[in-house]
Design a protein around this motif. Structure first.
Motif, mmCIF file in Angstrom:
data_model
loop_
_atom_site.group_PDB
_atom_site.id
_atom_site.type_symbol
_atom_site.label_atom_id
_atom_site.label_comp_id
_atom_site.label_asym_id
_atom_site.label_seq_id
_atom_site.Cartn_x
_atom_site.Cartn_y
_atom_site.Cartn_z
ATOM 1 N N GLU A 31 0.842 -1.191 0.000
ATOM 2 C CA GLU A 31 0.000 0.000 0.000
ATOM 3 C C GLU A 31 0.883 1.251 0.000
ATOM 4 O O GLU A 31 1.875 1.316 0.724
ATOM 5 C CB GLU A 31 -0.911 -0.006 1.237
ATOM 6 C CG GLU A 31 -1.645 1.282 1.518
ATOM 7 C CD GLU A 31 -2.596 1.695 0.404
ATOM 8 O OE1 GLU A 31 -2.718 2.909 0.162
ATOM 9 O OE2 GLU A 31 -3.230 0.812 -0.205
ATOM 10 N N PHE B 288 0.305 4.262 1.116
ATOM 11 C CA PHE B 288 0.179 4.886 2.443
ATOM 12 C C PHE B 288 0.848 6.265 2.510
ATOM 13 O O PHE B 288 1.580 6.589 3.449
ATOM 14 C CB PHE B 288 0.741 3.973 3.535
ATOM 15 C CG PHE B 288 -0.107 3.993 4.785
ATOM 16 C CD1 PHE B 288 -1.084 3.041 4.980
ATOM 17 C CD2 PHE B 288 0.056 4.974 5.742
ATOM 18 C CE1 PHE B 288 -1.887 3.061 6.111
ATOM 19 C CE2 PHE B 288 -0.742 5.015 6.874
ATOM 20 C CZ PHE B 288 -1.706 4.044 7.065
ATOM 21 N N TYR B 289 0.633 7.054 1.482
ATOM 22 C CA TYR B 289 1.075 8.445 1.507
ATOM 23 C C TYR B 289 0.371 9.168 2.647
ATOM 24 O O TYR B 289 -0.747 8.828 3.035
ATOM 25 C CB TYR B 289 0.768 9.129 0.178
ATOM 26 C CG TYR B 289 -0.341 8.479 -0.631
ATOM 27 C CD1 TYR B 289 -1.649 8.408 -0.141
ATOM 28 C CD2 TYR B 289 -0.078 7.881 -1.853
ATOM 29 C CE1 TYR B 289 -2.663 7.799 -0.856
ATOM 30 C CE2 TYR B 289 -1.087 7.264 -2.592
ATOM 31 C CZ TYR B 289 -2.374 7.231 -2.079
ATOM 32 O OH TYR B 289 -3.370 6.622 -2.784
ATOM 33 N N GLY C 281 -3.892 11.676 1.429
ATOM 34 C CA GLY C 281 -4.649 10.761 0.587
ATOM 35 C C GLY C 281 -5.039 11.389 -0.741
ATOM 36 O O GLY C 281 -4.712 12.536 -1.052
ATOM 37 N N ARG D 252 -9.311 7.450 4.443
ATOM 38 C CA ARG D 252 -8.199 6.500 4.373
ATOM 39 C C ARG D 252 -8.685 5.106 3.988
ATOM 40 O O ARG D 252 -8.062 4.421 3.166
ATOM 41 C CB ARG D 252 -7.464 6.455 5.722
ATOM 42 C CG ARG D 252 -6.314 5.452 5.775
ATOM 43 C CD ARG D 252 -5.185 5.812 4.830
ATOM 44 N NE ARG D 252 -4.516 7.033 5.233
ATOM 45 C CZ ARG D 252 -3.466 7.561 4.601
ATOM 46 N NH1 ARG D 252 -2.996 6.966 3.519
ATOM 47 N NH2 ARG D 252 -2.919 8.682 5.011
ATOM 48 N N MET E 250 -7.636 3.072 0.559
ATOM 49 C CA MET E 250 -6.973 1.769 0.540
ATOM 50 C C MET E 250 -7.785 0.733 -0.232
ATOM 51 O O MET E 250 -7.223 -0.142 -0.898
ATOM 52 C CB MET E 250 -6.692 1.294 1.962
ATOM 53 C CG MET E 250 -5.689 2.173 2.698
ATOM 54 S SD MET E 250 -5.204 1.549 4.319
ATOM 55 C CE MET E 250 -4.153 0.168 3.883
ATOM 56 N N LYS F 157 -2.361 -0.699 -5.891
ATOM 57 C CA LYS F 157 -1.208 -0.884 -5.024
ATOM 58 C C LYS F 157 -0.037 -1.444 -5.827
ATOM 59 O O LYS F 157 -0.136 -1.616 -7.041
ATOM 60 C CB LYS F 157 -1.586 -1.840 -3.891
ATOM 61 C CG LYS F 157 -2.908 -1.440 -3.253
ATOM 62 C CD LYS F 157 -3.377 -2.341 -2.179
ATOM 63 C CE LYS F 157 -4.804 -1.975 -1.770
ATOM 64 N NZ LYS F 157 -5.043 -0.541 -1.609
ATOM 65 N N GLU G 278 4.721 -4.907 5.971
ATOM 66 C CA GLU G 278 3.532 -4.410 5.263
ATOM 67 C C GLU G 278 2.822 -5.552 4.546
ATOM 68 O O GLU G 278 3.209 -5.955 3.459
ATOM 69 C CB GLU G 278 3.943 -3.305 4.285
ATOM 70 C CG GLU G 278 4.555 -2.101 4.988
ATOM 71 C CD GLU G 278 4.868 -0.959 4.048
ATOM 72 O OE1 GLU G 278 4.051 -0.672 3.155
ATOM 73 O OE2 GLU G 278 5.942 -0.363 4.199
ATOM 74 N N PRO H 283 -4.567 1.916 9.218
ATOM 75 C CA PRO H 283 -3.321 1.810 9.984
ATOM 76 C C PRO H 283 -3.371 0.812 11.126
ATOM 77 O O PRO H 283 -2.326 0.378 11.617
ATOM 78 C CB PRO H 283 -3.097 3.244 10.495
ATOM 79 C CG PRO H 283 -4.433 3.898 10.425
ATOM 80 C CD PRO H 283 -5.146 3.264 9.273
ATOM 81 N N TYR I 34 -2.593 -2.474 8.980
ATOM 82 C CA TYR I 34 -1.515 -2.443 7.990
ATOM 83 C C TYR I 34 -0.335 -1.728 8.613
ATOM 84 O O TYR I 34 -0.427 -0.550 8.974
ATOM 85 C CB TYR I 34 -1.968 -1.725 6.717
ATOM 86 C CG TYR I 34 -0.952 -1.792 5.591
ATOM 87 C CD1 TYR I 34 -0.848 -2.928 4.797
ATOM 88 C CD2 TYR I 34 -0.091 -0.728 5.349
ATOM 89 C CE1 TYR I 34 0.089 -3.006 3.773
ATOM 90 C CE2 TYR I 34 0.838 -0.793 4.328
ATOM 91 C CZ TYR I 34 0.927 -1.928 3.543
ATOM 92 O OH TYR I 34 1.857 -2.004 2.534
ATOM 93 N N ILE J 39 3.149 -0.042 8.614
ATOM 94 C CA ILE J 39 4.297 0.557 7.930
ATOM 95 C C ILE J 39 5.420 0.749 8.951
ATOM 96 O O ILE J 39 5.178 0.797 10.155
ATOM 97 C CB ILE J 39 3.940 1.900 7.264
ATOM 98 C CG1 ILE J 39 3.530 2.944 8.302
ATOM 99 C CG2 ILE J 39 2.838 1.717 6.227
ATOM 100 C CD1 ILE J 39 3.370 4.347 7.744
#
Length: 828
Positions: A202, A204-205, A208, A290, A294, A299, A714, A729, A732, A734
């Motif tokens: 992902e 995950f910036y 969004g 978010r 996702m 991805k 991840e 989050p 998932y 990071i």
């Protein structure tokens, strides 16, 4: 006396490099030119909160907010849809379906297959069916839940193995062939096979997906989009509205991270918002939550890889049959080029010799996967490193020894080609020659600075005396090709203005997502005019200033836009210097810019060698040039030379050059729980002649940590109906600060300017160091291999979560039990 020389596209690269060095500035440098470590241009704004992102922009009067209703199933046909309750919700202004689209309904970026809204066939959970426009986002989201949709549910394909078995592809299979791999494999003294599942990732910036759209008085649209590809957003918005492209303006000042996730995935939001804005005549904002982000955006491609490799007693590869199968999701998106790049990089830094490399583009009923830092390259590179580890364990050698023996450019006299000549070992399986071979020296230097061999012995002793905690060590290199593999994308434009007070305005087609592109290109302009960096203002990327731009991707942002900006500067300089020669009565080759001044060297006496040197402040000279009616504005353009690729033959030069690097990682693994910890990492990376060492080191550090996260923590999880479970989050993971190595040493390779004529002989830095994270995964495998005296390499899919590590530990222990049983003559 310094003469302005343009060295681009010289037929003699070495002479061009000498010429370029001769034209570099003298001892005195203005503040902020290339080669100096300058902070990010928005650094203070980032940490103080003053940086304005799309979601921070003031809202317009009567602005509407969007929420989208998506498919409840991975594969289904819509039998009926009732949106009455949605429309009747208080605060809802409008609801749109595909029937409200004035123009094109398919917004696939390269190939068709991406409907802006589904009419009948749904192909992933969350695929947009309708959009709600309401006075607030909360009202819009609540209204979405009131839709009544009946489906005819179909059987989905949710994994690559099923897609391979059914030949279910989004694009045709492609292949690279060199020599006779089958014959070489059959004749090889040693032959092993392996396979691996490489999971996705992902983006995950921090910021969004978001856009804000404003209708204009002439029937057009102004779009503020968090996008890496403003031109594509412009084009697709125009197409869905059935208007000309010149009626759409797209602007983006900065993104809060992109990593490829905003190359194509930003466009659907802008298109949906523009359709609503066109229909209602009101400003529209669409910001994904978010969870929606996702679930509803693509991805990194998961891959299923296989290899069959033959090698000699030294571990030198003689033949290989490689398969890379990308899980593309439900549509092509950018998958054709992504799987191509995985194929191109399945050799990484190693000469494959006789090779067949096959790439499949598998279709599954999941979100269409898309660009991600490395663009398929990491999924190919990790397969090469898997082979190196497995060959080493098969022969009982250290993996680094095997890696070094297989590097490009390392000649082995006992290996001969079919023609009887000594194997040059410098050509890839797709026909490109590796011309600048820096990896052997780079690896040797890193071996020494990281004390690899001493630490290897210490780790062996530690493991011998530690029953449960095991240490692992690995050095892995990367050779990464720089260029878009689609040729036409390798072009860029720029716009430079010089104002009468000496200040400079710069605009180019690149987008800023935190990587420091704007400051680097500004440094190029500062270099050309020899002025301080703070005299240059870089404005937001805008399709009205620089048209037809390529995406900021493929690590080419600085290469392309830096050269385009330099071209604009050279055009302005040419006119300025001609004017100066006439104005001051001096030879043009005796006039140059230096330390915020124009320097003019005049012969004071033609009969003698004496000379007079004038230093005119830059701003004063600009005023003189303006009064002399000299053009102080220009566009610039650049296209990457030399690159080509013949898809029919699978041969060519898809990359302008290669960027290189290597990392040594040491890990600690608990074989009882599967937990792992990164203890130390040493990195040495090749960026050519760095434009900004501080920015480059920051990119290397960030890329490494992101690559480590991809391979260790991840984990994307779907249920057996194709619904994403790791959708926030909480589910998932990071990497955080606590996941960084206790000791982290990052250095740039010195005195290795790019052989090719890139911007001041620099090399791209965005994507290549991402793959240095593979050393962490390889080190974990090394720790587990210690359980088998380093004679067995257990399979380990990615990410190497505690569960995956435990599977590998148990597999290794089973191998040892069976080995011991066989030695004792017992049945296995």
């Amino acid at each position: 006396m310094r003469k302005l020389i343009d060295t681009h596209h010289s037929k003699n690269p070495e002479q061009a490099l000498k010429n370029e060095q001769r034209t570099r500035p003298g001892k005195v440098k203005s503040k902020g030119q290339t080669g100096q470590s300058m902070k990010h241009d928005s650094a203070e704004k980032h940490v103080t909160g003053k940086a304005v992102y799309v979601d921070d922009m003031p809202e317009y009067p009567n602005q509407l907010h969007i929420a989208v209703g998506g498919s409840a199933y991975a594969h289904a046909k819509i039998k009926s849809i009732d949106l009455t309750s949605v429309r009747e919700t208080l605060g809802v202004v409008d609801v749109i379906t595909v029937h409200d689209v004035p123009g094109h309904v398919d917004i696939g970026p390269v190939f068709s297959g991406d409907p802006v809204l589904v009419e009948e066939l749904c192909e992933y959970v969350g695929q947009p069916i309708f959009a709600v426009a309401a006075n607030t986002m909360e009202i819009a989201k609540a209204a979405v839940a009131k839709a009544s949709i009946e489906y005819d549910v179909l059987e989905p394909t949710l994994n690559v193995e099923k897609a391979l078995a059914d030949k279910f592809f989004v694009r045709p299979t492609h292949q690279h062939v060199r020599g006779d791999s089958a014959k070489a494999l059959a004749a090889a003294p040693h032959r092993i096979q392996g396979q691996q599942h490489v999971n996705g990732q992902e983006h995950f910036y921090l910021e969004g997906q978001v856009c804000s759209v404003l209708p204009t008085e002439d029937g057009g649209m102004t779009v503020y989009s968090s996008t890496q590809h403003p031109t594509e957003v412009q084009k697709l918005v125009a197409e869905v509205l059935d208007i000309s492209i010149n009626k759409v303006k797209v602007e983006i000042r900065r993104m809060g991270g992109g990593f490829g996730g905003k190359e194509t995935q930003a466009a659907p939001l802008a298109c949906i918002a523009a359709i609503v804005a066109n229909k209602t005549g009101r400003p529209v904002k669409y910001r994904m939550s978010r969870t929606d982000d996702m679930v509803m955006t693509g991805k990194r491609h998961p891959f299923f890889n296989r290899y069959d490799v033959g090698f000699d007693d030294q571990g030198i590869m003689l033949g290989s049959d490689i398969m890379v199968a990308g899980n593309c999701g439900n549509s092509p998106d950018l998958s054709d080029a992504i799987v191509d790049r995985a194929m191109f990089h399945s050799d990484n830094a190693y000469y494959l010799n006789n090779a067949t490399v096959t790439g499949h583009r598998c279709k599954t009923h999941t979100i269409s996967n898309t660009a991600y830092r490395g663009f398929g390259g990491p999924q190919g590179v990790i397969l090469a490193e898997l082979m190196m580890d497995d060959i080493a364990r098969h022969l009982g050698e250290d993996p680094l020894t095997i890696r070094k023996r297989n590097l490009y450019g390392i000649k082995h006299d006992h290996i001969r080609t079919a023609a009887g000549e000594v194997d040059p070992r410098n050509q890839t399986h797709y026909g490109q020659t590796v011309e600048q071979k820096v990896l052997p020296e780079l690896i040797e230097e890193l071996e020494q600075t990281s004390n690899y061999w001493q630490r290897r012995e210490e780790i062996k002793q530690f493991n011998a005396n530690s029953p449960f905690l095991k240490k692992g060590l690995s050095l892995t290199p990367v050779k990464f090709g720089i260029s878009f593999t689609v040729q036409f994308l390798n072009q860029a434009g720029a716009l430079v203005h010089i104002y009468t007070d000496g200040s400079i305005h710069l605009n180019h087609g690149g987008t800023e997502m935190g990587q420091g592109l704007f400051v680097k290109v500004a440094q190029v302009v500062a270099e050309e005019f020899q002025v301080d960096l703070d005299t240059i203002q870089v404005s937001a990327t805008n399709t009205e200033k620089v048209p037809n731009t390529s995406p900021t991707a493929a690590s080419s942002g600085t290469d392309l836009n830096g050269m385009a900006a330099r071209d604009a500067c050279l055009r302005i300089k040419a006119g300025m210097l001609t004017f100066a020669a006439e104005h001051y009565g001096a030879a043009e080759e005796n006039i140059y810019f230096d330390d915020n001044h124009l320097v003019v060297i005049k012969d004071s006496d033609k009969e003698s060698a004496s000379e007079e040197k004038l230093r005119i402040p830059f701003a004063d000279f600009v005023q003189q040039a303006y009064m002399g009616r000299v053009p102080l504005s220009s566009t610039g353009f650049y296209k990457t030379p030399k690159i080509h690729y013949d898809r029919e033959t699978g041969k060519g030069r898809p990359f302008y050059y290669y960027a290189n690097g290597a990392s040594v990682s040491e890990v600690l693994v608990d074989t009882l729980t599967g937990e792992s910890r990164l203890v130390r990492t040493d990195i040495l990376h090749d960026v050519g002649r760095s434009l900004n060492p501080a920015i480059d080191k920051g990119q290397i550090e960030g890329a490494f940590i992101q690559g480590m996260g991809w391979l260790t923590t991840e984990e994307l999880k779907w249920n057996d109906q194709g619904r994403l479970l790791s959708n926030g989050p909480a589910t998932y993971k990071i990497p955080a600060v606590g996941d960084t190595p206790f000791e982290f040493n990052v250095n740039l390779l010195e005195d290795r300017p790019n052989r090719e004529e890139t911007i001041y002989r620099s090399k791209a830095v965005g994507e290549p160091p991402f793959m240095l994270g593979i050393s962490v995964w390889s080190a974990i495998r090394d720790a587990v291999a210690s359980l088998a005296d380093y004679n067995y390499s257990a399979p380990m899919d990615t990410p190497a979560t505690p569960e995956e590590i435990l599977k590998s530990v148990h597999n290794t222990k089973d191998f040892m039990r069976n080995k011991n049983a066989i030695a004792k003559g017992q049945k296995v």
